[in-house]
Structure formats: C-alpha cells, structure tokens
Design a protein around this motif. Structure first.
Motif, PDB file in Angstrom:
ATOM      1  N   UNK A  96       0.790  -1.412  -0.235  1.00  0.00           N
ATOM      2  CA  UNK A  96       0.032  -0.139  -0.083  1.00  0.00           C
ATOM      3  C   UNK A  96       0.740   1.266  -0.227  1.00  0.00           C
ATOM      4  N   UNK A  97       1.991   1.268   0.855  1.00  0.00           N
ATOM      5  CA  UNK A  97       2.747   2.402   0.836  1.00  0.00           C
ATOM      6  C   UNK A  97       3.386   2.725  -0.514  1.00  0.00           C
ATOM      7  N   UNK A  98       3.913   1.668  -1.202  1.00  0.00           N
ATOM      8  CA  UNK A  98       4.312   1.824  -2.532  1.00  0.00           C
ATOM      9  C   UNK A  98       3.490   2.073  -3.610  1.00  0.00           C
ATOM     10  N   UNK A  99       2.186   2.012  -3.441  1.00  0.00           N
ATOM     11  CA  UNK A  99       1.063   2.303  -4.311  1.00  0.00           C
ATOM     12  C   UNK A  99       0.856   3.827  -4.100  1.00  0.00           C
ATOM     13  N   UNK A 100       0.833   4.352  -2.565  1.00  0.00           N
ATOM     14  CA  UNK A 100       0.295   5.724  -2.573  1.00  0.00           C
ATOM     15  C   UNK A 100       1.508   6.750  -2.505  1.00  0.00           C
ATOM     16  N   UNK A 101       2.729   6.225  -2.306  1.00  0.00           N
ATOM     17  CA  UNK A 101       3.902   7.125  -2.259  1.00  0.00           C
ATOM     18  C   UNK A 101       4.007   8.344  -3.632  1.00  0.00           C
ATOM     19  N   UNK A 102       4.054   7.324  -4.726  1.00  0.00           N
ATOM     20  CA  UNK A 102       4.087   7.938  -5.995  1.00  0.00           C
ATOM     21  C   UNK A 102       3.194   8.862  -6.357  1.00  0.00           C
ATOM     22  N   UNK A 103       1.866   8.551  -5.746  1.00  0.00           N
ATOM     23  CA  UNK A 103       0.719   9.357  -6.128  1.00  0.00           C
ATOM     24  C   UNK A 103       0.795  10.840  -5.369  1.00  0.00           C
ATOM     25  N   UNK A 104       1.242  10.588  -3.981  1.00  0.00           N
ATOM     26  CA  UNK A 104       1.558  11.701  -3.289  1.00  0.00           C
ATOM     27  C   UNK A 104       2.559  12.813  -3.894  1.00  0.00           C
ATOM     28  N   UNK A 105       3.522  12.169  -4.374  1.00  0.00           N
ATOM     29  CA  UNK A 105       4.681  12.901  -5.046  1.00  0.00           C
ATOM     30  C   UNK A 105       4.034  13.582  -6.200  1.00  0.00           C
ATOM     31  N   UNK A 106       3.150  12.860  -6.948  1.00  0.00           N
ATOM     32  CA  UNK A 106       2.762  13.547  -8.389  1.00  0.00           C
ATOM     33  C   UNK A 106       1.777  14.871  -7.831  1.00  0.00           C
ATOM     34  N   UNK A 107       0.868  14.616  -6.967  1.00  0.00           N
ATOM     35  CA  UNK A 107       0.101  15.313  -6.302  1.00  0.00           C
ATOM     36  C   UNK A 107       0.699  16.739  -5.947  1.00  0.00           C
ATOM     37  N   UNK A 108       1.880  16.596  -5.372  1.00  0.00           N
ATOM     38  CA  UNK A 108       2.705  17.753  -4.744  1.00  0.00           C
ATOM     39  C   UNK A 108       3.899  18.255  -5.941  1.00  0.00           C
ATOM     40  N   UNK A 109       3.708  17.468  -6.926  1.00  0.00           N
ATOM     41  CA  UNK A 109       4.695  17.657  -7.935  1.00  0.00           C
ATOM     42  C   UNK A 109       6.249  17.724  -7.521  1.00  0.00           C
ATOM     43  N   UNK A 110       6.548  16.816  -6.683  1.00  0.00           N
ATOM     44  CA  UNK A 110       7.975  16.391  -6.265  1.00  0.00           C
ATOM     45  C   UNK A 110       8.356  15.225  -6.401  1.00  0.00           C
TER      46      UNK A 110
END
Lengths: 312, 245
Positions: A96-110
């Motif tokens: 789950x963490x590996x699923x959510x991590x890249x999404x958060x980064x994309x939403x924060x554009x980082x």
C-alpha cells in the motif's frame, strides 16, 4: 513550525504496525530540524493515540473515510501536506505504501525516495537498495517537499511516553474502490514484514516436505515462510512467498535459508538480513559465503532436529 | 480497446552489477525487457483479444537501444511501438519518468495503461501510479488478476497477509505483478511480422530530475560466518551469541 507528515497504514480499521517505524523515523528527523510530527490515518480506524504518540507523533489526524482507496488516501494526504506546510512526507514501503507514495509525489509535483533503509536527518540524504540489493544508492529529493517510503525492519518507533493530540478531518473522493479485503489463510506474517523468515529451496526435494519447514516456523513465534524462485516457478509455493529480485526483498533479524544454493537473484533479496543461517548439503553453495552460521547436511534430516532443539 | 503497454530496457536480473567512481556501471551487463513489463505486454494482448478488437501499443521511454526491446514486444504480438526517446532516460527517477510519460501520452486516446509493478534496477515502484495520478485516472497496482467488462475493471492484488479486490472504470492504469499471466515467447512468425510493424520514435525532453543520486556503493560487507556441526549448536549460537531467538 513546519511539520513532518507520516501516513499511517490501516486495514479494515486496524493499524498495521510496520508504519510505526516510519513515525519513529519522522521523530528523529523532526528532532534534528525542530519540526512537529503529524500522523495521518487516511481512513477511519480504531487507533490508540497513546500508541501513535509513543511511536513519535505529536498529532494524530483521522480522516472520516470508509473507503480504502489508494487514490483517495493520496489525495487526502497531499491536501493535508499542503494545509500543514509539511516539508517531508513519510510512508512504510509496503504494497500500500508503494502504491500511495508516487501518487502523493505527483500531486505535490515533487520527487520521492522509495524503499529507503536509512536516512541522515541533517542532510536528508536517504540510502536505498537498487538492483534488488546488489548495490545501495544515496539519494536526495529535488523538490519543495521530500516524500519517502521506508522499508520495514530498518527504523524504530520512538518508544517514549506521549499521547498524540487527535483531530478528525475530511477525506477526498475515491476513483478506484476496494470492494473486498480477504485475509489469507494462516496466521504467519508476510515474509516482507516478518522479523524472522525461514525459506525453502530445491534442497527440500518435494512440496510434501514443506511441513518440516512449517514445524520449525511453528517453533519460532512471529516467523514467516519464504521460498526461492525455483520453488515458486515449480508451483510448489505461491508467489507471495517468493524471496529474491523478482519476489520480495526481505531484511529480517534472522533469515534461515534451507536447501537454497544462493543464486544471485535470491541473494539480492535477502542479503541485508541481520543474521543469515544456511542449511545446505553442498558445502560449496554460494549461500555459505553470506551466512552468519551454516550447517552442511541434508535439510530433510536437519529440520526435524532443529524443530526439536527450538522446542527445548 | 486501445491499450498501451509500457516496457523498459533493464540490466538482466542474473547480471552482477559493477560500481565505478561511486556510480552504477551497467556497461558490462546484458539487458532485457523488465520482467514485470512482459506481464504488461502479455496482458495487453489478452485484453485486446477478450475485447474482440483494438490495438496494443508498446511504449518505452529510453534511448535508441530500447528499440530492441520494443521489437521484441512487436514479435510477441503488439500492433505498434512508440519510443519516447532521450539518451538520458535511464538517469530519470520514477517521478520524473511519470511526468515525461504523462505529458507524452496525455493527448493520445487510450482505454487501458499497463505497466510492470516496478522496473528491476532502479526498483522505484512508481511510474504507473505516477502517470495515472498526473492524468487523473484510477490506477490499481501489483495486480495478479484482471477482468474488464463493459468498461468496468475488477482486479485483485496481494497485500501483506490479504487479498484485495478493487474496482474502477476505464480509462484506467494497471501495474502488473508476477502471477497475472504467463508471458508468451515470440514465435518465428511473430519475429518476421515484427519487422513490418510500425515503430515510431519521438524525442522527449526530461525536466529537472526529482531524485538526485549522490553516490552508489556495494552492500556493506558481512562479517565472515562459521560452520556449526548440528542443530543444537546452531540454536545455541542463535540464542546466546547472535541473540536473535
């Protein structure tokens, strides 16, 4: 005061304990930089503020969501990160963490540093395995917010006396919906999270001999069962148990490799284990070069002896 | 159904990796299609068949050498291939790669995006979910079973100790885990046919990298171990010396 946001992992309303290690890592970074630690449950869950506080969090936010959706969790996390001006967002490097991590980064554009095994709290340089653990890179996120996921078994919860201050927040809308979560049979922990892992390879000779490994696992509370790729490819064991570069990378306190010769792709998946035991009849097997302790002999004869010794 | 399957050229999992000047040196490695991307190509072919029509386009963000892996996907049965070409593609982290791919395909029409759950090598597990997030479409990661009917996607994935069933609507992104399917090998006929299939190459820009690799080192060396004679000695060592039991 700026904050470090830690995303807690819950499933069916219960906390997944491996994320408390990320809370502990956040505490270390926060203390070095004068920040607060905010733990966020992205869905409603039965959480003990004393447990979350003891792990290192100052605050506990719980989103009022019934959905287990990863996209909603990421959207809620990114919104909270902006609201509290988080400089860092940490997660556990679980499925789950590996699923959510890249999404958060994309939403924060980082950017994000995935699957980290260490962090320097002063420089925010993360260490992470690459090529399945054949090498380690030191990396730095280039962006306004540092997002990182942390491998289980590499960081420690703070272990202090503190009760986190609880608040409730709203959640974001889900795109994909989790419609069922079925616990898999068996009480053993997953190999990726277990603190002790016992794995079998070709030296087990037949799937009918797996009860010998299970007997040893039964004698060690909290141990998980793994298998080499050859075993999974033969259909003897499910892929969820495969340890190695195309399976799971594990780093338990103790890894017991039984009848596993130590192909490079297997070694890549387990060589960061703290103590490694190899049991193999071939004294020249590569696994012995990585083992803390080895026994040269027939696994099928040694396993019952080992189970008997462990039960003493 | 319009399907994009993403493939990356990666060092073979059987390769030893070399480190030179604190950087990964893959110049001596054999390369291959990322093993998880083979599941993405195979699943594309199967879903196209199940839908009764459409196209499978294999897409790679890489340098010219990646044409070899794209030809392999065409030989497996993909209808067309697209190279998002940049000689520095392998230096890009997953967040940057997701940004590049989302920008490159955002204007194209598709129903299903299929990715490997991770690229072996960088092991960042992030491109599929990153692309989907940037495009604003649902994404289901580490999928081991997938069915699509009337635009509705149902997928299963294993999480630690449980199996999740997740539903979403097309267009949707899926990242593929081992167990989803058995990827086919290219037939001789497929290899011949692949030579005539279209392989488009488009130059893409890479923005500032989102993850900077400062140095790379081999794993910490382990202290020498020792051979013990039997299970009793082993258990004694684990309890009293290593103190892990």
């Amino acid at each position: 005061m700026s904050s470090i946001l830690v995303i807690l992992e819950t499933r069916q309303g219960e906390l997944r304990p491996s994320c408390l290690e990320a809370v502990g890592a956040a505490r270390v970074i926060a203390d070095a930089n004068g920040c607060a630690v905010v733990a966020l449950a992205t869905e409603s869950a039965n959480l003990d503020a004393a447990v979350i506080g003891a792990a290192g969090a100052d605050q506990l936010m719980i989103a009022a969501a019934e959905s287990h959706s990863a996209d909603a969790a990421a959207a809620t996390a990114a919104r909270v990160a902006k609201e509290i001006s988080a400089n860092t967002v940490l997660l556990a490097a679980t499925v789950r963490g590996r699923d959510i991590t890249p999404r958060i980064a994309a939403l924060l554009d980082t950017g994000f540093a995935p699957d980290c095994t260490a962090v320097d709290a002063n420089t925010m340089v993360f260490t992470r395995p690459i090529c399945g653990g054949k090498a380690f890179s030191n990396v730095k996120v280039n962006g306004d917010v540092v997002v990182a996921s942390l491998r289980p078994n590499f960081f420690d919860a703070a272990g202090r006396e503190h009760t986190a201050e609880v608040s409730e927040i709203t959640s974001e809308v889900a795109k994909a919906q989790v419609i069922e979560v079925a616990a898999q049979s068996g009480e053993r922990p997953d190999v990726a999270e277990a603190s002790i892992v016992i794995s079998g390879g070709r030296g087990m000779e037949s799937p009918d001999n797996w009860h010998l490994l299970e007997k040893v696992a039964d004698a060690i509370p909290g141990s998980g069962l793994g298998a080499s790729r050859a075993i999974v490819d033969s259909g003897w064991r499910p892929h969820s148990e495969q340890v190695g570069q195309t399976g799971k990378t594990v780093s338990p306190e103790l890894y017991i490799a039984v009848g596993i010769s130590g192909a490079i792709q297997h070694l890549a998946g387990m060589s960061s284990s703290k103590v490694i035991v190899a049991i193999n009849k071939d004294a020249d097997a590569p696994i012995f070069k990585h083992a803390t302790y080895g026994i040269v002999g027939n696994a099928l004869e040694i396993l019952p002896e080992l189970a008997a010794e462990l039960e003493k | 159904m319009e399907i994009f399957s993403f493939v990356k050229r990666v060092p073979s999992t059987t390769a030893n990796v070399e480190i030179k000047d604190q950087q990964l040196d893959t110049s001596g490695c054999e390369f291959e299609i990322n093993p998880y991307d083979r599941f993405a190509v195979e699943e594309g072919l199967r879903q196209k068949e199940a839908a009764g029509g459409g196209n499978v386009t294999a897409i790679s963000f890489g340098d010219d050498a990646a044409q070899k892996e794209l030809r392999t996907t065409l030989a497996m049965g993909a209808d067309a291939a697209l190279l998002l070409k940049n000689d520095a593609a392998d230096s890009a982290d997953a967040a940057t790669t997701a940004k590049v791919i989302a920008a490159a395909i955002g204007e194209r029409s598709f129903d299903l995006l299929l990715f490997g759950k991770q690229a072996v090598g960088h092991d960042q597990h992030g491109v599929g979910a990153g692309v989907a997030t940037r495009l604003g479409i649902p994404c289901i990661t580490e999928v081991i079973s997938l069915s699509i009917s009337d635009g509705q996607v149902t997928a299963q994935r294993g999480v630690e100790g449980a199996l999740e069933t997740i539903a979403a609507s097309l267009p949707c992104a899926i990242t593929c885990q081992k167990g989803l399917n058995e990827p086919r090998l290219a037939s001789l006929k497929g290899i011949m046919a692949a030579k005539k299939k279209p392989l488009e190459s488009v130059e893409v820009e890479i923005p500032a990298l989102a993850l900077i690799v400062e140095s790379t080192q081999p794993p910490a060396s382990r202290p020498a171990g020792r051979i013990v004679n039997n299970a009793a000695e082993l258990v004694d060592a684990l309890r009293n010396e290593a103190k892990v039991l």
